[in-house]
Scaffold this active site. Structure first.
Site, PDB file in Angstrom:
ATOM      1  N   GLU A   1      -5.224  31.419  -9.537  1.00 35.97           N
ATOM      2  CA  GLU A   1      -4.649  30.419 -10.451  1.00 35.97           C
ATOM      3  C   GLU A   1      -5.700  29.372 -10.824  1.00 35.97           C
ATOM      4  OE1 GLU A   1      -1.406  28.271  -8.651  1.00 35.97           O
ATOM      5  OE2 GLU A   1      -0.795  27.320 -10.519  1.00 35.97           O
TER       6      GLU A   1
ATOM      7  N   LYS B   1       2.785  29.449 -17.158  1.00 33.12           N
ATOM      8  CA  LYS B   1       3.538  29.329 -15.896  1.00 33.12           C
ATOM      9  C   LYS B   1       4.902  28.701 -16.162  1.00 33.12           C
ATOM     10  CE  LYS B   1       2.819  27.619 -11.141  1.00 33.12           C
ATOM     11  NZ  LYS B   1       1.853  26.932 -10.235  1.00 33.12           N
TER      12      LYS B   1
ATOM     13  N   CYS C   1       1.720  31.994  -9.229  1.00 37.42           N
ATOM     14  CA  CYS C   1       2.051  31.318  -7.961  1.00 37.42           C
ATOM     15  C   CYS C   1       3.551  31.031  -7.795  1.00 37.42           C
ATOM     16  CB  CYS C   1       1.195  30.064  -7.832  1.00 37.42           C
ATOM     17  SG  CYS C   1       0.876  29.582  -6.111  1.00 37.42           S
TER      18      CYS C   1
END
Lengths: 531, 531
Positions: free
Chosen positions: A42, A109, A145
């Site tokens: 990330e 994200k 994540c």
């Protein structure tokens, strides 16, 4: 219908966008022909967490430049990497697919953590949509994540046709996290019927350590591959018709080993990434400095560590000899400098001012601060970072002297409770004595007045650490802690000490988060606090 | 069709839920019969910002208990106050309407700031709906702080029929904020055709100062009432058929006065709310400690302030005499303690270790740290909080010694750039000399080696402060700062110093935010930083 995915578990430098881009390009050059897709952690380009660097407009310019350079290198291999990106005037935490010389797709994200050490809502807006791309006849989805800790982003990717989810991570270590993380991802993979390729960052950044341990789980939730913890690796996994083939399975680490390795990684990176190569520390003959010395030597090498013992009138001879013995055993530079001349000088300088008053904690603090000055002088003169040796139990209740034993650039044991300090010391001695057994066995003392013992001021450590875990890590109230079997007066005193010593912790050096809740960015308390 | 609204601009204690509830109940008792509605600041019960105290389950229990007690007092007067509330398993930032013994309605804050010093997304979920209640034939809507910086919450309240918006605030001070805030709210009031009653918190909490200045604007955007800045007040405004009648209009404060008042309020509250009544500080004969002394005396009274000068071989006689003169002029306890004995003791103790090396910054730091020990000893012995005297310009570039002149419990000037230090000193002398003119006129020096001047190490302060404002407060790049007319080598050096000294700032005591971007929770930078 088969493709080779490389998990680039690498150690990045926060803020060094050009340098991190070079790491990506080097990796692409090296693995072209071996891997078809390389997946990075990330926010690859900024490192994690970049904090308010993200707010600098020039950060976006540098990311854009880096992306152009990397895209040019994305030929014959597909690169999947993370970066911040302003799109339509809004900043997102992005995973980009770079292929055939261009940025082909960008995933934003969806789940932005804003708890514990995370502040992602400060910087990013959430995305909403799945992104799926095809390579060698296999359909790959993307997540970042926190996304895989929730159903929705995984479900969206699966619904959009993803057979394999590439998940880019910067997941910081705490005790037991690796097992927890893998079980959770395996469960989600099985429920949504997708293979997950989980690529984690590795290395230390200020108070955080990223533990690596990247892995691949298949669509039944079986772990097919696991990379090593706490070290860089580029492992290859073959995926045939969406199904990952078995690779190496590096073992999980035991309780003490995982913490010790985190402390090594955190210390090594904090020292090196700040441009230092060596450290100095005070060696008292006590357990905290003994363990810190072992960590420093294991992290940096004996040649890069200097130990100083600084006896006073209150120091037992056994402390001096144990310190000397450990330093010799570990092969580090060692010297002993008595603080008596400076201590006496201060007592003389203050004798008029303090006339008519009795000795109290003031004189104890002067001793600790004389040691701080000596250590900082050696640090300044030789360019060695001073490591401070206090543990979490002390930090919690303020059993430490600000500008004295709390002085230093980094505090490896800051988040390690005292009982765990003992466990780690015994574990480090498992193949032979590194920390003198007598140091482990002696009752702990600050040696700031005659016959002082920690137990004069504090409950025994099993009681103290028990109360602290409930209060600090689990947010239990005084009532609940008493109900758990601790004596009310002790619970009241300890919890009050925790609250009242926030001001000391605010001036403490950074240290490595290893518990579920560390002091610092993880536990944000007011100093002025009437709770 | 007329009602009397009281603006309870009060100074609350973060975390002291029972104590804050008593303040609310006292206020209700006192104003019953005089006011029909009393409006309190945002998060009245916890104070602002309560930070991670909000995560303790016992916090919710205490709020619930306090609400029951307050509701019982809400008879014959309507109370509008703020508190955190878990509703349907989700925590909201709430404004409750307590009337006739019950919590009659609850508004949930819609706009949750998560930038600068604010972390509200860490704790709260946003609300969505307007809440309107009627009293004496007038329809009141509710909003909380950030809500009125956006159109949507105001629009929703207006659409729901609100004639008067009661806006509960905890709006921290920075230079010029009061004017900006009032203009913005006036504009929104006029655009949506509602009267706004803006009630702000007052007082200091750690690094923040809330400046009060509560006000009322009518539906044409005319300011009809303004409470005083930096002090508690309970002002009454009569509202007839939705139209506020004119009340007192306390003046805005000038540039220097507003900052000086913020420094007084922040220092006074930090000292007192931490349970201290007096302070000690080092008085060097320089401008920073001179201004800090004036602030301390104005905030706490001369009887509660002790000044210590600590000369060394490098201290000019003029420094000693100016320090002594200022202390006498201000009527504070004063003594002079030479640091030479301790400085010499350290040089002797380290002579073997340092043999063969020349003097460098190490010896300068030892002097500063000897002073730190003396001051902390007096602080410890007498229970006086040590004020540290450094300014923002120094903190920015690390021109200060960790554990030396940076030692202390609170740093009043931490966010005050050096040029503003001078302006404040001149302003404080406007009615007669408090800070000796010679202290203002002398070129600044740290006096840590012979003939040292700040200008040996740093550009002139107009250049330094100019570069810092662009880099730190406005996020400008090196290129942009050079384009603004500063020499590239200086810009590169200064910005690098800012980046490299984050480690020092992380161990600095708290100080009062007065600029748009202070160090601390406001500007969150990594220490390890390759940007």
């Amino acid at each position: 219908m088969s493709t080779r995915v490389a998990l680039a578990q690498i150690n990045l430098m926060v803020g060094d966008i050009a340098g991190n881009a070079r790491r990506v390009i080097d990796c692409a050059e090296r693995l072209r022909g071996t891997a078809d897709i390389i997946v990075f952690p990330e926010l690859t380009l900024t490192g994690y967490p970049p904090e308010d660097l993200l707010l600098r407009p020039v950060c976006d310019l540098r990311v854009a430049t880096a992306l152009r350079d990397i895209a040019a290198a994305a030929t014959g291999v597909t690169l999947v990497l993370g970066y911040p990106a302003i799109r339509g005037g809004v900043r997102y935490n992005v995973a980009g697919v770079l292929r055939d010389g261009v940025v082909e797709a960008e995933y934003r994200k969806i789940q932005l953590p804003n708890y514990s050490v995370f502040d992602e809502r400060r910087y990013f807006e959430p995305g909403a949509n799945a992104v799926v791309f095809e390579q060698d006849g296999i359909r790959f989805g993307l997540t970042i994540c926190e996304d895989v800790w929730f159903d929705m982003p995984v479900q969206r990717a699966a619904s959009a046709g993803a057979q394999v989810l590439l998940n880019l991570n910067a997941s910081p270590f705490h005790q037991g996290k690796a097992v927890e993380r893998e079980a959770l991802v395996a469960d989600r993979a099985a429920r949504f019927g997708v293979t997950v390729v989980y690529v984690n960052l590795v290395g230390g950044q200020d108070e955080l350590v990223f533990d690596g341990g990247s892995f691949v789980v298949d669509a039944r939730g079986q772990v097919k591959h696991r990379a090593a913890f706490f070290e860089e690796s580029e492992s290859l996994v073959l995926i045939e018709r969406g199904i990952p083939q078995s690779g190496a399975l590096q073992p999980f680490l035991g309780d003490e080993e995982q913490v010790y390795r985190a402390l090594l990684a955190g210390t090594r990176d904090y020292v090196a990434k700040n441009g230092f190569s060596s450290v100095v520390l005070g060696l008292s003959g006590g357990i905290d400095s003994a363990l810190t010395l072992a960590i420093a030597v294991d992290a940096l090498g004996a040649d890069n560590v200097e130990a100083v013992s600084m006896p006073s009138r209150y120091t037992a001879e056994i402390s001096n000899s144990d310190a000397r013995r450990q330093a010799q055993q570990m092969g580090v530079a060692y010297q002993s400098i008595s603080i008596e001349p400076a201590f006496n000088a201060f007592l003389d300088m203050l004798s008029d001012t303090f006339s008519g008053t009795g000795p109290d904690v003031t004189e104890e603090n002067i001793q600790a601060r004389c040691r701080g000055i000596v250590l900082m002088a050696i640090s300044n003169k030789r360019g060695r970072m001073l490591l401070t040796t206090g543990n979490k139990s002390e930090m919690s209740v303020g059993y430490a002297t600000l500008y004295g034993d709390m002085a230093g650039g980094f505090a490896p044991l800051k988040d390690v409770p005292k009982l765990l300090v003992y466990r780690l010391a015994r574990w480090r001695n498992r193949n032979g004595e590194v920390i003198p057994q007598r140091v482990i066995d002696r009752p702990p003392s600050a040696e700031l007045r005659a016959d002082q013992k920690d137990s004069d001021s504090l409950p025994d450590y099993p009681v103290l650490d028990g109360i602290l875990a409930l209060y600090v890590e689990q947010d239990k109230s005084v009532e609940e802690i008493v109900a758990a079997g601790y004596a009310r007066p002790i619970v009241e005193r300890i919890t009050r000490l925790v609250d009242r010593n926030e001001y000391k912790r605010r001036q403490a050096p950074p240290g490595i988060k290893i518990t579920r809740r560390a002091y610092g960015r993880d536990r944000r308390y007011p100093i002025v606090n009437g709770f």
